[in-house]
Enzyme design. Sequence first.
Site: not given
Length: 250
Positions: A24, A26, A223
């Site tokens: 991922d 961000t 996250d």
Amino acid sequence: KRGILVKGGAVLEALAGARILFFDKTGTLTTGKMLLLSIETSGQLEENQLLQLVASLAQASTHVTSQNIVRIAQERGLDLSTPEHVIEEAGEGLRGTVDGHQLVLGSYAYTTRNAPPSDWAQGFLRKMDYDDATGSFVALNGIMVGALSFSDRLREDAPRAVRKLRQAGIQRIVILTGDRLESAQSVGTAIGADEVHAQLHPADKLALIKGTPAETPSIMIGDGINDAPALAAASVGIAMGARGATVASD
């Protein structure tokens, strides 16, 4: 000592055999602490009025962008209201009621499904491309009234970490993100990713991971709550950071 929870010895065995790594973006490859670049309004609201409404709604979400919007509003000393009837669509945006107003916050595609597109928004999208920025658009009572753009710095250790992972046997590194393609490609170039897939929904991430050959073990590093299905689908899921950690690790 490092704050790492390993759920069983089978996880370590699977890590040793992994050859594909999905990231991922961000909050995983980037710091997750976003800098507000600009606030655009259509003229109906002043900048702080827009931010106050948006941050009030964002309190109901654990998404990293929403948390940053709340932090920025608090740093400006704005008094936030309690949102009501909030509905969040993972990876796209959320809508609800703030001070009697119907409010929508999310990607351009999500916001325009709830309000007609505005002429000024096209110019703001081009500016986001130029700035390598990510952004959130706002609709108030069925009218698109503003947008916010942010920059998010690459983690300083990310390029080195990726090099070390390749040395450890990872053959293919893929970025999966719901963010815009331009900012995703910038991060991909910085770390030397093999592939970049942007503007994905959680189901898209899941499909890409499930599409890998069964004989090629994979790792997904994410996250947040949006990444939970993808983390579960990979041979090994690694949930980073505190945001959404309970759902992601489960």
